[in-house]
Design a protein around this motif. Structure first.
Motif, PDB file in Angstrom:
ATOM      1  N   ALA A 129       1.151  -0.966   0.368  1.00  0.00           N
ATOM      2  CA  ALA A 129       0.476   0.035   0.384  1.00  0.00           C
ATOM      3  C   ALA A 129       0.826   1.485  -0.033  1.00  0.00           C
ATOM      4  O   ALA A 129       2.024   1.956   0.619  1.00  0.00           O
ATOM      5  CB  ALA A 129      -0.244  -0.273   0.733  1.00  0.00           C
ATOM      6  N   SER A 130       0.081   2.536  -0.552  1.00  0.00           N
ATOM      7  CA  SER A 130       0.751   3.381  -0.996  1.00  0.00           C
ATOM      8  C   SER A 130       0.835   4.094   0.999  1.00  0.00           C
ATOM      9  O   SER A 130       2.450   4.799   0.829  1.00  0.00           O
ATOM     10  CB  SER A 130       0.544   5.041  -1.111  1.00  0.00           C
ATOM     11  N   SER A 131       0.021   4.011   1.374  1.00  0.00           N
ATOM     12  CA  SER A 131       0.242   4.633   2.475  1.00  0.00           C
ATOM     13  C   SER A 131      -0.388   4.055   3.414  1.00  0.00           C
ATOM     14  O   SER A 131      -1.946   3.052   3.378  1.00  0.00           O
ATOM     15  CB  SER A 131       0.073   6.816   2.626  1.00  0.00           C
ATOM     16  N   THR A 132      -0.595   4.159   5.238  1.00  0.00           N
ATOM     17  CA  THR A 132      -1.570   3.662   5.512  1.00  0.00           C
ATOM     18  C   THR A 132      -3.079   4.255   5.754  1.00  0.00           C
ATOM     19  O   THR A 132      -3.889   4.184   5.472  1.00  0.00           O
ATOM     20  CB  THR A 132      -0.940   4.022   7.277  1.00  0.00           C
ATOM     21  N   LEU A 135      -4.651   2.426   3.741  1.00  0.00           N
ATOM     22  CA  LEU A 135      -5.728   1.475   4.313  1.00  0.00           C
ATOM     23  C   LEU A 135      -6.673   1.704   5.720  1.00  0.00           C
ATOM     24  O   LEU A 135      -8.151   0.690   4.922  1.00  0.00           O
ATOM     25  CB  LEU A 135      -4.271   0.426   5.284  1.00  0.00           C
ATOM     26  N   VAL A 136      -6.859   2.800   5.819  1.00  0.00           N
ATOM     27  CA  VAL A 136      -7.787   3.374   6.606  1.00  0.00           C
ATOM     28  C   VAL A 136      -8.921   3.543   5.168  1.00  0.00           C
ATOM     29  O   VAL A 136     -10.143   3.629   5.851  1.00  0.00           O
ATOM     30  CB  VAL A 136      -6.998   5.003   6.880  1.00  0.00           C
ATOM     31  N   TYR A 137      -8.731   4.593   4.109  1.00  0.00           N
ATOM     32  CA  TYR A 137      -9.191   4.406   3.447  1.00  0.00           C
ATOM     33  C   TYR A 137     -10.224   3.651   3.007  1.00  0.00           C
ATOM     34  O   TYR A 137     -11.070   2.728   2.839  1.00  0.00           O
ATOM     35  CB  TYR A 137      -8.328   4.974   1.926  1.00  0.00           C
ATOM     36  N   ASN A 138      -9.280   2.507   1.859  1.00  0.00           N
ATOM     37  CA  ASN A 138     -10.079   0.744   2.484  1.00  0.00           C
ATOM     38  C   ASN A 138     -11.436   0.175   3.034  1.00  0.00           C
ATOM     39  O   ASN A 138     -12.213  -0.044   2.797  1.00  0.00           O
ATOM     40  CB  ASN A 138      -8.614  -0.189   1.833  1.00  0.00           C
ATOM     41  N   LEU A 139     -10.427   0.320   4.315  1.00  0.00           N
ATOM     42  CA  LEU A 139     -11.761  -0.350   5.485  1.00  0.00           C
ATOM     43  C   LEU A 139     -12.598   0.664   5.535  1.00  0.00           C
ATOM     44  O   LEU A 139     -14.273   0.096   6.020  1.00  0.00           O
ATOM     45  CB  LEU A 139     -10.820   0.368   6.743  1.00  0.00           C
ATOM     46  N   LEU A 140     -12.659   1.920   5.762  1.00  0.00           N
ATOM     47  CA  LEU A 140     -13.421   3.193   5.819  1.00  0.00           C
ATOM     48  C   LEU A 140     -14.607   2.440   4.615  1.00  0.00           C
ATOM     49  O   LEU A 140     -15.660   2.622   4.877  1.00  0.00           O
ATOM     50  CB  LEU A 140     -13.548   4.098   5.802  1.00  0.00           C
ATOM     51  N   SER A 174       8.166   5.399  -5.975  1.00  0.00           N
ATOM     52  CA  SER A 174       7.515   4.184  -6.452  1.00  0.00           C
ATOM     53  C   SER A 174       6.833   3.044  -5.915  1.00  0.00           C
ATOM     54  O   SER A 174       5.914   2.623  -6.280  1.00  0.00           O
ATOM     55  CB  SER A 174       8.978   3.873  -6.694  1.00  0.00           C
ATOM     56  N   ASN A 175       5.756   3.931  -4.350  1.00  0.00           N
ATOM     57  CA  ASN A 175       4.775   3.175  -3.640  1.00  0.00           C
ATOM     58  C   ASN A 175       3.536   4.168  -4.187  1.00  0.00           C
ATOM     59  O   ASN A 175       2.650   3.362  -3.712  1.00  0.00           O
ATOM     60  CB  ASN A 175       5.019   3.430  -2.438  1.00  0.00           C
ATOM     61  N   THR A 176       3.747   5.060  -5.584  1.00  0.00           N
ATOM     62  CA  THR A 176       2.513   5.126  -6.348  1.00  0.00           C
ATOM     63  C   THR A 176       1.832   3.976  -7.359  1.00  0.00           C
ATOM     64  O   THR A 176       2.460   3.986  -8.074  1.00  0.00           O
ATOM     65  CB  THR A 176       2.485   6.700  -7.255  1.00  0.00           C
ATOM     66  N   HIS A 177       0.708   3.737  -6.833  1.00  0.00           N
ATOM     67  CA  HIS A 177       0.650   2.998  -7.756  1.00  0.00           C
ATOM     68  C   HIS A 177      -1.238   3.773  -8.133  1.00  0.00           C
ATOM     69  O   HIS A 177      -1.968   4.501  -7.442  1.00  0.00           O
ATOM     70  CB  HIS A 177       0.159   1.666  -6.722  1.00  0.00           C
ATOM     71  N   PRO A 178      -1.883   2.453  -9.149  1.00  0.00           N
ATOM     72  CA  PRO A 178      -2.636   2.958 -10.187  1.00  0.00           C
ATOM     73  C   PRO A 178      -4.148   2.927  -8.391  1.00  0.00           C
ATOM     74  O   PRO A 178      -5.068   4.416  -8.733  1.00  0.00           O
ATOM     75  CB  PRO A 178      -3.175   1.964 -10.599  1.00  0.00           C
ATOM     76  N   SER A 179      -3.864   2.087  -7.644  1.00  0.00           N
ATOM     77  CA  SER A 179      -4.848   2.166  -6.921  1.00  0.00           C
ATOM     78  C   SER A 179      -5.097   3.890  -5.507  1.00  0.00           C
ATOM     79  O   SER A 179      -5.922   4.550  -5.325  1.00  0.00           O
ATOM     80  CB  SER A 179      -5.258   1.248  -5.773  1.00  0.00           C
ATOM     81  N   SER A 180      -3.424   4.480  -5.887  1.00  0.00           N
ATOM     82  CA  SER A 180      -3.601   5.638  -5.513  1.00  0.00           C
ATOM     83  C   SER A 180      -3.902   6.547  -6.166  1.00  0.00           C
ATOM     84  O   SER A 180      -5.089   7.558  -5.380  1.00  0.00           O
ATOM     85  CB  SER A 180      -1.604   6.105  -5.336  1.00  0.00           C
ATOM     86  N   PHE A 181      -3.850   7.016  -6.947  1.00  0.00           N
ATOM     87  CA  PHE A 181      -5.096   8.171  -8.455  1.00  0.00           C
ATOM     88  C   PHE A 181      -6.336   7.761  -8.158  1.00  0.00           C
ATOM     89  O   PHE A 181      -7.417   8.637  -7.567  1.00  0.00           O
ATOM     90  CB  PHE A 181      -4.306   7.805  -9.473  1.00  0.00           C
ATOM     91  N   GLU A 182      -6.681   6.294  -7.968  1.00  0.00           N
ATOM     92  CA  GLU A 182      -8.451   5.925  -7.560  1.00  0.00           C
ATOM     93  C   GLU A 182      -8.419   6.754  -6.573  1.00  0.00           C
ATOM     94  O   GLU A 182      -9.804   7.250  -6.231  1.00  0.00           O
ATOM     95  CB  GLU A 182      -8.347   4.686  -7.926  1.00  0.00           C
ATOM     96  N   MET A 183      -7.901   6.551  -5.042  1.00  0.00           N
ATOM     97  CA  MET A 183      -8.659   7.108  -4.009  1.00  0.00           C
ATOM     98  C   MET A 183      -8.406   8.867  -4.174  1.00  0.00           C
ATOM     99  O   MET A 183      -9.364   8.923  -3.264  1.00  0.00           O
ATOM    100  CB  MET A 183      -7.226   6.181  -2.715  1.00  0.00           C
ATOM    101  N   ALA A 184      -7.020   8.996  -4.325  1.00  0.00           N
ATOM    102  CA  ALA A 184      -7.571  10.380  -4.498  1.00  0.00           C
ATOM    103  C   ALA A 184      -8.718  10.819  -5.111  1.00  0.00           C
ATOM    104  O   ALA A 184      -9.005  12.385  -4.475  1.00  0.00           O
ATOM    105  CB  ALA A 184      -5.717  10.708  -5.780  1.00  0.00           C
ATOM    106  N   LYS A 185      -8.685  10.552  -6.249  1.00  0.00           N
ATOM    107  CA  LYS A 185      -9.878  10.862  -6.853  1.00  0.00           C
ATOM    108  C   LYS A 185     -11.021  10.859  -6.315  1.00  0.00           C
ATOM    109  O   LYS A 185     -11.932  12.418  -6.097  1.00  0.00           O
ATOM    110  CB  LYS A 185     -10.081  10.061  -8.234  1.00  0.00           C
TER     111      LYS A 185
END
Length: 331
Positions: A129-132, A135-140, A174-185
């Protein structure tokens, strides 16, 4: 218990005990962002929750905690409580008293450090994961689906976005993934204050920071064209009237030199106590180096503390990095 979001959600929903949210020493964006997001969430769910941290946030993150009552361990007097440890890869780095840790009913650990040994009673660990905050976002998001409620509001979105952009270097690392951009959006659609975050975190360094930066750059030392280090002494911090927690932004200057694989920032906290920040570019796993000094972190970003003079600490850490580079070359 490993990586069971459903179990964490079930426990959060069913527990009538108080909650303490906390993180690691030397707070950063992911630390503050994830703990605040969880604090606001538990408040919305009707839980009694306390933000406890025996350290001070850096200047560029104070905008997040302006209206927050962050307690020190000695201010907490609870009978039955759970701890949610966020972005803390090592139980010993939790920034609260040992007494609070020992007396907790349950510990819930949400983290993305490779060095995490699953010390919680409930754990949600994802080293990819890019960040904790991710993970909190996924949980919520999962909680919202299960309970058919809306949790992520403007405040929570702003906290989560802060942790996301700081831990990805504003989507550069390098820990930036497609999921990071989806979360940002999604967070932007929920009201995350992107412009405020960028201005406060990346564009509001105090004048004294740049005075220190100039002095620190004069200590820049490059070894074999592959290793660069910068040294900041406690006298430099005092001379430039800037706090220990406000200078981590200098670390990338060590790594961002052509040909350099590993960058090292040495910060003297007090006599015979030196915090080491390590960054790598392509192939060296700096978390292994940090672990050899009882630290930890990620493959490309890690840290440790060496209890020695700053000169001796530099000698030891540079030797360890040289060996790591030579070892990786031979593999």
């Amino acid at each position: 218990m490993k990586n069971n979001i459903e179990s964490i959600i079930k426990y959060l929903k069913g527990s009538n005990d108080d909650f303490i949210v906390t993180s690691h020493i030397s707070p950063d964006g992911d630390n503050i962002g994830s703990t605040l997001a969880m604090y606001y969430t538990l408040n919305k769910l009707g839980k009694n929750v306390y933000h406890v941290l025996d350290d001070n946030p850096p200047q560029n993150l104070k905008f997040l905690v302006e209206n927050m009552n962050i307690l020190k361990s000695e201010e907490v007097n609870l009978d039955s409580y759970n701890i949610i440890a966020l972005d803390c890869g090592d139980k010993n780095r939790m920034c609260i008293s040992q007494k609070l840790i020992d007396n907790a009913k349950k510990i819930i650990c949400i983290d993305h450090h490779a060095s995490n040994d699953y010390y919680g009673d409930f754990n949600y660990i994802d080293t990819e994961a890019s960040s904790t905050c991710e993970l909190v976002y996924n949980l919520l998001i999962e909680y919202e689906k299960k309970e058919n409620i809306n949790i992520i509001d403007e405040d929570i979105a702003t906290c989560l976005y802060t942790g996301l952009v700081t831990d990805t270097g504003n989507f550069v690392y390098s820990n930036t993934h497609p999921s990071s951009f989806e979360m940002a959006k999604e967070l932007l659609s929920k009201g995350a204050k992107k412009d405020t975050i960028i201005q406060k975190v990346f564009q509001s360094n105090p004048y004294n920071y740049y005075k220190l930066l100039g002095e620190a750059l004069n200590t820049l030392d490059v070894v074999d064209g592959k290793i660069a280090s910068i040294t900041i002494t406690k006298e430099m911090l005092k001379r430039n009237v800037i706090s220990f927690n406000d200078v981590d932004g200098i670390t990338p200057y060590t790594r961002d030199i052509e040909g350099v694989e590993v960058g090292i920032l040495l910060k003297e906290k007090k006599e015979n106590e030196v915090k080491i920040s390590l960054r790598s570019k392509n192939y060296v796993d700096v978390s292994k180096i940090a672990k050899s000094f009882n630290g930890g972190g990620h493959i490309r970003a890690a840290g440790c503390t060496i209890y020695s003079s700053i000169e001796d600490a530099k000698k030891k850490i540079v030797e360890a990095v040289v060996k790591a580079i030579q070892g990786d070359k031979n593999e």
